[in-house]
Design a protein around this motif. Structure first.
Motif, PDB file in Angstrom:
ATOM      1  N   ASP A   1       0.850  -1.173   0.000  1.00 48.37           N
ATOM      2  CA  ASP A   1       0.000   0.000   0.000  1.00 48.37           C
ATOM      3  C   ASP A   1       0.893   1.232   0.000  1.00 48.37           C
ATOM      4  OD1 ASP A   1      -2.275   1.482   0.006  1.00 48.37           O
ATOM      5  OD2 ASP A   1      -2.925   0.945   2.018  1.00 48.37           O
ATOM      6  N   LEU A   2       0.291   2.373  -0.388  1.00 49.14           N
ATOM      7  CA  LEU A   2       0.989   3.640  -0.324  1.00 49.14           C
ATOM      8  C   LEU A   2       0.524   4.403   0.910  1.00 49.14           C
ATOM      9  CD1 LEU A   2       0.729   4.537  -4.102  1.00 49.14           C
ATOM     10  CD2 LEU A   2       2.825   4.016  -2.867  1.00 49.14           C
ATOM     11  N   PRO A   3       1.409   5.161   1.561  1.00 54.08           N
ATOM     12  CA  PRO A   3       1.041   5.771   2.839  1.00 54.08           C
ATOM     13  C   PRO A   3       0.259   7.064   2.744  1.00 54.08           C
ATOM     14  CG  PRO A   3       3.318   6.270   2.328  1.00 54.08           C
ATOM     15  CD  PRO A   3       2.836   5.331   1.252  1.00 54.08           C
ATOM     16  N   PHE A   4       0.203   7.687   1.571  1.00 55.64           N
ATOM     17  CA  PHE A   4      -0.194   9.088   1.488  1.00 55.64           C
ATOM     18  C   PHE A   4      -1.666   9.329   1.819  1.00 55.64           C
ATOM     19  CE2 PHE A   4       3.534   8.308  -1.036  1.00 55.64           C
ATOM     20  CZ  PHE A   4       4.382   9.293  -0.585  1.00 55.64           C
ATOM     21  N   SER A   5      -2.523   8.365   1.562  1.00 57.98           N
ATOM     22  CA  SER A   5      -3.944   8.540   1.869  1.00 57.98           C
ATOM     23  C   SER A   5      -4.339   7.880   3.185  1.00 57.98           C
ATOM     24  CB  SER A   5      -4.796   7.973   0.730  1.00 57.98           C
ATOM     25  OG  SER A   5      -4.551   6.579   0.577  1.00 57.98           O
ATOM     26  N   ARG A   6      -3.371   7.375   3.925  1.00 59.65           N
ATOM     27  CA  ARG A   6      -3.673   6.727   5.191  1.00 59.65           C
ATOM     28  C   ARG A   6      -4.019   7.770   6.261  1.00 59.65           C
ATOM     29  NH1 ARG A   6      -2.909   1.606   5.714  1.00 59.65           N
ATOM     30  NH2 ARG A   6      -2.760   1.816   7.979  1.00 59.65           N
ATOM     31  N   PRO A   7      -4.757   7.363   7.280  1.00 62.10           N
ATOM     32  CA  PRO A   7      -5.088   8.308   8.355  1.00 62.10           C
ATOM     33  C   PRO A   7      -3.831   8.857   9.024  1.00 62.10           C
ATOM     34  CG  PRO A   7      -6.387   6.293   8.550  1.00 62.10           C
ATOM     35  CD  PRO A   7      -5.338   6.031   7.507  1.00 62.10           C
ATOM     36  N   GLY A   8      -3.948  10.061   9.551  1.00 65.52           N
ATOM     37  CA  GLY A   8      -2.836  10.653  10.280  1.00 65.52           C
ATOM     38  C   GLY A   8      -2.066  11.655   9.463  1.00 65.52           C
ATOM     39  N   ARG A   9      -0.793  11.795   9.772  1.00 64.51           N
ATOM     40  CA  ARG A   9       0.085  12.750   9.113  1.00 64.51           C
ATOM     41  C   ARG A   9       1.488  12.174   9.076  1.00 64.51           C
ATOM     42  NH1 ARG A   9       2.479  17.181  13.210  1.00 64.51           N
ATOM     43  NH2 ARG A   9       4.259  16.625  11.882  1.00 64.51           N
ATOM     44  N   PHE A  10       2.399  12.900   8.415  1.00 62.50           N
ATOM     45  CA  PHE A  10       3.796  12.477   8.379  1.00 62.50           C
ATOM     46  C   PHE A  10       4.556  13.099   9.547  1.00 62.50           C
ATOM     47  CE2 PHE A  10       2.814  11.666   3.864  1.00 62.50           C
ATOM     48  CZ  PHE A  10       3.295  10.373   3.774  1.00 62.50           C
ATOM     49  N   TRP A  11       5.422  12.282  10.160  1.00 57.60           N
ATOM     50  CA  TRP A  11       6.275  12.695  11.269  1.00 57.60           C
ATOM     51  C   TRP A  11       7.728  12.513  10.842  1.00 57.60           C
ATOM     52  CZ3 TRP A  11       3.227  14.600  15.112  1.00 57.60           C
ATOM     53  CH2 TRP A  11       1.909  14.129  15.190  1.00 57.60           C
ATOM     54  N   ARG A  12       8.519  13.555  11.026  1.00 57.91           N
ATOM     55  CA  ARG A  12       9.907  13.557  10.558  1.00 57.91           C
ATOM     56  C   ARG A  12      10.832  12.996  11.641  1.00 57.91           C
ATOM     57  NH1 ARG A  12      13.472  19.014   9.414  1.00 57.91           N
ATOM     58  NH2 ARG A  12      15.220  18.062   8.305  1.00 57.91           N
ATOM     59  N   GLY A  13      11.712  12.064  11.236  1.00 62.01           N
ATOM     60  CA  GLY A  13      12.614  11.489  12.222  1.00 62.01           C
ATOM     61  C   GLY A  13      13.885  10.940  11.615  1.00 62.01           C
ATOM     62  N   ASN A  14      14.853  10.679  12.481  1.00 62.38           N
ATOM     63  CA  ASN A  14      16.120  10.065  12.078  1.00 62.38           C
ATOM     64  C   ASN A  14      16.268   8.730  12.788  1.00 62.38           C
ATOM     65  OD1 ASN A  14      18.683   9.792  10.870  1.00 62.38           O
ATOM     66  ND2 ASN A  14      19.672  10.517  12.724  1.00 62.38           N
ATOM     67  N   LEU A  15      16.649   7.706  12.026  1.00 63.37           N
ATOM     68  CA  LEU A  15      16.691   6.341  12.542  1.00 63.37           C
ATOM     69  C   LEU A  15      18.093   5.851  12.882  1.00 63.37           C
ATOM     70  CD1 LEU A  15      14.193   4.650  10.030  1.00 63.37           C
ATOM     71  CD2 LEU A  15      13.729   5.447  12.359  1.00 63.37           C
ATOM     72  N   HIS A  16      19.118   6.670  12.673  1.00 65.13           N
ATOM     73  CA  HIS A  16      20.498   6.186  12.853  1.00 65.13           C
ATOM     74  C   HIS A  16      21.326   7.334  13.426  1.00 65.13           C
ATOM     75  CE1 HIS A  16      24.048   3.785  10.843  1.00 65.13           C
ATOM     76  NE2 HIS A  16      24.281   4.083  12.114  1.00 65.13           N
ATOM     77  N   THR A  17      21.566   7.289  14.736  1.00 67.39           N
ATOM     78  CA  THR A  17      22.214   8.380  15.461  1.00 67.39           C
ATOM     79  C   THR A  17      23.075   7.814  16.579  1.00 67.39           C
ATOM     80  OG1 THR A  17      20.018   9.410  15.269  1.00 67.39           O
ATOM     81  CG2 THR A  17      21.729  10.679  16.400  1.00 67.39           C
ATOM     82  N   HIS A  18      24.197   8.477  16.869  1.00 68.84           N
ATOM     83  CA  HIS A  18      25.092   8.016  17.936  1.00 68.84           C
ATOM     84  C   HIS A  18      25.333   9.126  18.953  1.00 68.84           C
ATOM     85  CE1 HIS A  18      25.966   4.312  15.757  1.00 68.84           C
ATOM     86  NE2 HIS A  18      25.975   5.074  14.671  1.00 68.84           N
ATOM     87  N   SER A  19      25.431   8.737  20.210  1.00 73.12           N
ATOM     88  CA  SER A  19      25.701   9.673  21.302  1.00 73.12           C
ATOM     89  C   SER A  19      27.034   9.297  21.954  1.00 73.12           C
ATOM     90  CB  SER A  19      24.572   9.620  22.330  1.00 73.12           C
ATOM     91  OG  SER A  19      24.672   8.447  23.128  1.00 73.12           O
ATOM     92  N   ASP A  20      27.355   9.985  23.058  1.00 75.15           N
ATOM     93  CA  ASP A  20      28.607   9.668  23.754  1.00 75.15           C
ATOM     94  C   ASP A  20      28.524   8.373  24.563  1.00 75.15           C
ATOM     95  OD1 ASP A  20      27.050  10.441  25.921  1.00 75.15           O
ATOM     96  OD2 ASP A  20      28.349  12.113  26.518  1.00 75.15           O
ATOM     97  N   GLN A  21      27.403   7.676  24.460  1.00 73.43           N
ATOM     98  CA  GLN A  21      27.335   6.338  25.031  1.00 73.43           C
ATOM     99  C   GLN A  21      28.081   5.322  24.169  1.00 73.43           C
ATOM    100  OE1 GLN A  21      25.683   5.948  28.261  1.00 73.43           O
ATOM    101  NE2 GLN A  21      26.201   8.104  27.843  1.00 73.43           N
ATOM    102  N   SER A  22      28.443   5.736  22.950  1.00 70.99           N
ATOM    103  CA  SER A  22      29.377   4.942  22.117  1.00 70.99           C
ATOM    104  C   SER A  22      30.393   5.912  21.533  1.00 70.99           C
ATOM    105  CB  SER A  22      28.631   4.104  21.078  1.00 70.99           C
ATOM    106  OG  SER A  22      27.875   4.897  20.182  1.00 70.99           O
ATOM    107  N   ASP A  23      30.370   6.163  20.236  1.00 68.63           N
ATOM    108  CA  ASP A  23      31.410   7.010  19.638  1.00 68.63           C
ATOM    109  C   ASP A  23      30.897   8.356  19.168  1.00 68.63           C
ATOM    110  OD1 ASP A  23      29.913   6.008  17.540  1.00 68.63           O
ATOM    111  OD2 ASP A  23      31.635   5.521  16.269  1.00 68.63           O
ATOM    112  N   GLY A  24      29.730   8.786  19.651  1.00 70.73           N
ATOM    113  CA  GLY A  24      29.238  10.113  19.338  1.00 70.73           C
ATOM    114  C   GLY A  24      29.866  11.162  20.238  1.00 70.73           C
ATOM    115  N   ALA A  25      29.717  12.420  19.846  1.00 72.11           N
ATOM    116  CA  ALA A  25      30.355  13.508  20.590  1.00 72.11           C
ATOM    117  C   ALA A  25      29.503  14.034  21.735  1.00 72.11           C
ATOM    118  CB  ALA A  25      30.686  14.656  19.637  1.00 72.11           C
TER     119      ALA A  25
END
Length: 340
Positions: A3-27
């Motif tokens: 299916d295509l998402p564009f006519s589904r109920p709701g709205r689009f939410w912007r996000g990032n799925l791949h991020t690092h913090s200082d709990q590993s090698d992020g700054a």
């Protein structure tokens, strides 16, 4: 994806799925990392620190950083032996439960991914081009929901794009979706963050709803443009988007269907060349930033895509006033008029 998402109920939410913090090698700390994305207008973030012994196998708990207008998904970047070119797999797992166990003795990357998926995670094949993954590698990662087709960090070494491998996998029958991500570490030498994201369709900004939508493929990816709608009917894919200089349909056959112009906001492209396979939409804006749909599996739409394509409908486009449209509908190698 059926299916295509564009006519589904709701709205689009912007996000990032791949991020690092200082709990590993992020700054930055998880708090500072989340703040950076929240200030940039994101709706959600997954902090996916490296799940390795050298960092004490962190599954960074960001639940306390959720608010009424911003949420987080728990996850990690999983590692275990090995790929054809590298000592370790890189696997994004979003939606992991706290307490997820580290890799066991002899557990391979594909086995670890299967365990993470069974625990409820959305599984992404991280930066395949940068990891030099082979088709055999990719096919062994049978728990994957999706491929990371654009990685903003890997793009600095010209290995950010992994559509080639994704297209081959799709042509071999693997029903994968495709996401873009920053892979942000927020180190001083790194590219600026907030450069690649997903737009996920859901009724509410709730982790469970976002995760379910990701697994179902109800999202698109972008480095800039917005896709407002994609519809498939009577042999045509019709796209509505933010102003673009190019809208392109590619997929399971060599070649492309392309419209080039100025400030394109709506156009229709024929799907006939893709048969009962799949196609996908790319929108490119005037600065070269792109947005990508997930694969559109034409067999899921029955015979609705088998309509007659006329010259008038095949070249349909709705540009803004004073714009120019250059249709290009030939197979691979066909001439497209130059951009002006």
């Amino acid at each position: 994806m059926t299916d295509l998402p564009f006519s589904r109920p709701g709205r689009f939410w912007r996000g990032n799925l791949h991020t690092h913090s200082d709990q590993s090698d992020g700054a930055l700390s998880p708090e500072e990392t989340v703040r950076r994305y929240q200030d940039a207008g994101y709706d959600f973030l997954a902090v996916t620190d490296h799940f390795r012994a050298e960092y004490n196998f962190p599954l960074t708990d960001t639940r306390s950083l959720r608010s009424a207008g911003f949420t987080t998904l728990l996850g990690a970047e999983l590692h275990a032996p090995r790929t054809e070119a590298g000592q370790s797999w890189h696997i994004v797992a979003v939606g992991l439960p706290l307490g997820f166990a580290p890799p066991g003795p002899g557990e391979t990357g594909p086995q670890l991914a299967r365990r993470a998926r069974a625990a409820g995670a959305f599984i992404g094949m991280a930066h395949p081009a940068a990891s030099l993954l082979t088709i055999a590698d990719a096919e062994s990662l049978d728990a994957a929901h999706a491929v990371e087709v654009h990685n903003a960090l890997a793009d600095r070494e010209h290995r950010g794009d992994s559509w080639y491998l994704t297209d081959v996998m799709l042509n071999r029958g693997h029903r994968l979706t495709a996401y873009a991500a920053d892979d942000a570490h927020l180190q001083p030498q790194d590219p600026s963050p907030c450069a690649a994201w997903v737009q996920v369709r859901a009724e509410a900004l709730e982790p469970e709803q976002l995760l379910a939508a990701l697994k179902a493929g109800y999202y698109y990816s972008s480095t800039g443009p917005e896709i407002h709608d994609i519809r498939l009917d009577d042999g045509l894919v019709t796209v509505r988007c933010s102003p673009a200089r190019k809208v392109m349909l590619t997929g399971g056959a060599p070649g492309a269907k392309v419209l080039q112009g100025e400030d394109l906001t709506e156009c229709s492209l024929p799907v006939e060349m893709f048969g009962n396979g799949y196609c996908r939409v790319t929108v490119e804006d005037a600065s070269g930033e792109r947005a990508w749909s997930n694969p559109i599996h034409l067999d899921s739409f029955g015979r609705r895509h088998q309509g007659v394509v006329t010259a008038a409908t095949a070249h349909a486009a709705v540009p803004r006033p004073n714009s120019k449209v250059f249709p290009c509908f030939g197979p691979y190698g066909a001439h497209c008029p130059p951009e002006t």
